[in-house]
Design a protein around this motif. Structure first.
Motif, PDB file in Angstrom:
ATOM      1  N   ARG A 318      42.017   7.245  27.251  1.00  0.00           N
ATOM      2  CA  ARG A 318      42.562   7.782  28.506  1.00  0.00           C
ATOM      3  C   ARG A 318      43.108   6.655  29.387  1.00  0.00           C
ATOM      4  NH1 ARG A 318      38.186  11.501  27.959  1.00  0.00           N
ATOM      5  NH2 ARG A 318      36.788  10.119  29.156  1.00  0.00           N
ATOM      6  N   ALA A 319      42.415   5.521  29.381  1.00  0.00           N
ATOM      7  CA  ALA A 319      42.922   4.373  30.146  1.00  0.00           C
ATOM      8  C   ALA A 319      44.211   3.830  29.535  1.00  0.00           C
ATOM      9  CB  ALA A 319      41.858   3.283  30.209  1.00  0.00           C
ATOM     10  N   LEU A 381      54.572  12.325  24.844  1.00  0.00           N
ATOM     11  CA  LEU A 381      53.217  12.707  24.469  1.00  0.00           C
ATOM     12  C   LEU A 381      52.393  13.068  25.696  1.00  0.00           C
ATOM     13  CD1 LEU A 381      52.293   9.920  21.862  1.00  0.00           C
ATOM     14  CD2 LEU A 381      53.193  12.212  21.419  1.00  0.00           C
ATOM     15  N   THR A 382      51.662  14.172  25.586  1.00  0.00           N
ATOM     16  CA  THR A 382      50.661  14.479  26.603  1.00  0.00           C
ATOM     17  C   THR A 382      49.424  13.623  26.334  1.00  0.00           C
ATOM     18  OG1 THR A 382      49.696  16.240  25.288  1.00  0.00           O
ATOM     19  CG2 THR A 382      51.505  16.839  26.773  1.00  0.00           C
ATOM     20  N   GLN A 383      48.466  13.681  27.261  1.00  0.00           N
ATOM     21  CA  GLN A 383      47.266  12.872  27.092  1.00  0.00           C
ATOM     22  C   GLN A 383      46.506  13.281  25.836  1.00  0.00           C
ATOM     23  OE1 GLN A 383      43.439  13.144  29.526  1.00  0.00           O
ATOM     24  NE2 GLN A 383      44.420  11.354  30.474  1.00  0.00           N
ATOM     25  N   ALA A 384      46.417  14.596  25.543  1.00  0.00           N
ATOM     26  CA  ALA A 384      45.695  15.047  24.356  1.00  0.00           C
ATOM     27  C   ALA A 384      46.364  14.538  23.079  1.00  0.00           C
ATOM     28  CB  ALA A 384      45.614  16.564  24.349  1.00  0.00           C
ATOM     29  N   GLU A 385      47.708  14.582  23.026  1.00  0.00           N
ATOM     30  CA  GLU A 385      48.409  14.078  21.846  1.00  0.00           C
ATOM     31  C   GLU A 385      48.217  12.564  21.687  1.00  0.00           C
ATOM     32  OE1 GLU A 385      52.391  16.507  21.211  1.00  0.00           O
ATOM     33  OE2 GLU A 385      52.147  15.931  23.313  1.00  0.00           O
ATOM     34  N   GLY A 392      42.574   8.833  16.153  1.00  0.00           N
ATOM     35  CA  GLY A 392      42.561   9.393  14.813  1.00  0.00           C
ATOM     36  C   GLY A 392      41.711  10.641  14.688  1.00  0.00           C
ATOM     37  N   LYS A 393      41.310  11.214  15.826  1.00  0.00           N
ATOM     38  CA  LYS A 393      40.468  12.402  15.831  1.00  0.00           C
ATOM     39  C   LYS A 393      41.222  13.565  16.458  1.00  0.00           C
ATOM     40  CE  LYS A 393      36.249   9.647  16.275  1.00  0.00           C
ATOM     41  NZ  LYS A 393      35.030   9.392  17.073  1.00  0.00           N
ATOM     42  N   THR A 394      41.092  14.734  15.845  1.00  0.00           N
ATOM     43  CA  THR A 394      41.802  15.920  16.311  1.00  0.00           C
ATOM     44  C   THR A 394      41.346  16.308  17.714  1.00  0.00           C
ATOM     45  OG1 THR A 394      41.980  16.707  14.038  1.00  0.00           O
ATOM     46  CG2 THR A 394      42.349  18.325  15.797  1.00  0.00           C
ATOM     47  N   GLN A 395      42.334  16.598  18.556  1.00  0.00           N
ATOM     48  CA  GLN A 395      42.048  17.012  19.921  1.00  0.00           C
ATOM     49  C   GLN A 395      42.377  18.496  20.091  1.00  0.00           C
ATOM     50  OE1 GLN A 395      40.674  14.800  22.327  1.00  0.00           O
ATOM     51  NE2 GLN A 395      40.416  13.707  20.380  1.00  0.00           N
ATOM     52  N   ARG A 396      41.576  19.149  20.890  1.00  0.00           N
ATOM     53  CA  ARG A 396      41.679  20.607  21.035  1.00  0.00           C
ATOM     54  C   ARG A 396      43.027  21.034  21.574  1.00  0.00           C
ATOM     55  NH1 ARG A 396      37.661  24.227  24.898  1.00  0.00           N
ATOM     56  NH2 ARG A 396      38.669  26.277  24.515  1.00  0.00           N
ATOM     57  N   TRP A 397      43.546  20.329  22.542  1.00  0.00           N
ATOM     58  CA  TRP A 397      44.769  20.751  23.220  1.00  0.00           C
ATOM     59  C   TRP A 397      46.025  20.102  22.638  1.00  0.00           C
ATOM     60  CZ3 TRP A 397      43.284  24.713  25.864  1.00  0.00           C
ATOM     61  CH2 TRP A 397      42.014  24.730  26.462  1.00  0.00           C
ATOM     62  N   ALA A 398      45.887  19.229  21.648  1.00  0.00           N
ATOM     63  CA  ALA A 398      47.053  18.521  21.131  1.00  0.00           C
ATOM     64  C   ALA A 398      48.030  19.448  20.430  1.00  0.00           C
ATOM     65  CB  ALA A 398      46.604  17.404  20.180  1.00  0.00           C
TER      66      ALA A 398
END
Length: 412
Positions: A318-319, A381-385, A392-398
């Motif tokens: 996030r940073a 890219l959004t933050q989730a993407e 390298g981990k799937t994000q819910r909102w991506a």
């Protein structure tokens, strides 16, 4: 009110001979209207009696030395007899002059003037050792008894040691403070003349020390501050690697971080900068060893994989996203010549930086055609993407964000 006529200062009196060797004057506080000063009256008989007492003391010491250094018992007995004879003369002299007081220290070998290792103890008497006098205590005595010239001849370290080695009255402290202020003003004037000749910053700063440059910043104009900063960069700067250009914004960001960490070696890489935030840095090898171990622990997975994107946490991602947004914004503004908003968004006072994060439908509704073309080529890219790509981990909102991005691209 009480009128006080001052004949001269204490320093002036010392220069005229006050407190010379064997001087019997003393110094004490004087309060106008309260302190009574008796008129001094000459006492030639008392002076002669005192001088006779000093003579008797010298003679006693002489025969005590003879007794201590005698080579045989006969000479020692004769010297001791003479010593007792002169001690009897001392008792009689004191009886004849009641105002005098006997000081037996004056009758000892050396009369208190010789260093302890040179004194000869009397028979049956232990040697009395004086406490060792430190250089700081000697400097303290110089401040007490010296004149203004003495203070000026002392170094800063000597003055500091003198103040810290023992008590000082207000007069002595005031003299030290006045001398310190004088030196500070002289140093400031000399530094100002050296760094700002004619009122302007010197043209050549190559030979100016770091401390002087730091001081000059406080008194420089805006243009001069930039010159000082440029000189500091020249001294401490390191060649930075060129920015990465892989074509993928996320890969470029991570590659730049790796290159920066390599350039800053032996400092820890960016992932380990905050690893020891709770510890106070120490300027020793143990501290840097701990830093390197902490950085290595953060840069190594359980299987030893060194791929940084598998080690970055969501909080760190996030940073990093803030840095990614700023870089995208700067690149887009340069490529689009500043035309990032459409007319409606510009009239509404929308911040162009807000277009690079958040929902795609809002960003595309406010973006200019030039910015939409740039997004089509470089992506957005959004933050989730971003977190999904970095960790390298799937994000819910991506997935939803990618779907919305695609919809907005298709509308064009």
């Amino acid at each position: 009110m009480v009128t006080v006529h001052v004949a001269g200062s204490l320093d002036e009196a010392r220069q005229k001979g006050l407190q010379h060797p064997n001087c019997r004057h003393s110094v004490s506080a004087y309060t106008p209207g309260l302190t009574r000063v008796d008129d001094a009256e000459p006492d030639p008989d008392g002076y002669e009696a005192g001088q006779r007492q000093r003579e008797i003391e010298r003679t006693i010491r002489k025969y005590k030395r003879r007794a201590a250094t005698a080579l045989n018992d006969r000479d020692r007995a004769a010297a001791e007899a003479k010593t007792r004879q002169w001690q009897a003369a001392m008792r009689q002299h004191l009886a004849d002059h009641p105002d005098l007081r006997r000081n037996r220290v004056r009758e000892q070998d050396g009369a208190g003037n010789l260093p302890p290792e040179q004194r000869t103890p009397q028979r049956g008497q232990a040697s009395q050792q004086r406490p060792e006098v430190t250089p700081e205590q000697l400097d303290n005595a110089r401040v007490w008894s010296g004149d203004d010239r003495t203070i000026r001849e002392m170094t800063d370290d000597q003055l500091a040691g003198a103040v810290g080695s023992g008590p000082m009255d207000a007069r002595a402290l005031a003299r030290v403070e006045a001398e310190a202020d004088r030196r500070d003003l002289d140093d400031l004037a000399a530094r100002a003349d050296r760094l700002f000749p004619g009122g302007h910053l010197a043209g050549d700063l190559a030979d100016v020390g770091d401390d002087d440059l730091a001081w000059a910043i406080q008194h420089a104009t805006a243009d001069e501050v930039l010159r000082i900063a440029a000189e500091m960069d020249r001294r401490d700067g390191i060649p930075l690697p060129p920015p990465a250009a892989t074509g993928n914004a996320v890969d470029d960001l991570l590659a730049d971080r790796d290159a920066l960490a390599e350039a800053m070696d032996p400092a820890p890489d960016p992932a380990g900068w905050g690893a020891l935030a709770d510890e106070q840095p120490a300027h020793d090898e143990a501290f840097w060893d701990a830093v390197m171990k902490a950085a290595a622990a953060r840069a190594r997975g359980e299987d030893g994989d060194q791929d940084e994107r598998h080690l970055i946490t969501r909080r760190e991602a996030r940073a990093l996203y803030d840095e990614y947004v700023w870089r995208q914004y700067a690149d887009a503004e340069d490529a689009c010549n500043g035309y990032l908003l459409n007319r409606k968004a510009k009239a509404a006072g929308v911040d162009p930086g807000s277009l690079f994060s958040g929902p795609a439908r809002i960003a595309y509704a406010r973006a200019s055609d030039e910015l939409k073309e740039w997004w089509a080529e470089h992506g957005r890219l959004t933050q989730a993407e971003f977190i999904e790509q970095v960790t390298g981990k799937t994000q819910r909102w991506a997935a939803g964000a990618r779907h919305n991005e695609s919809d907005q691209q298709n509308k064009r």
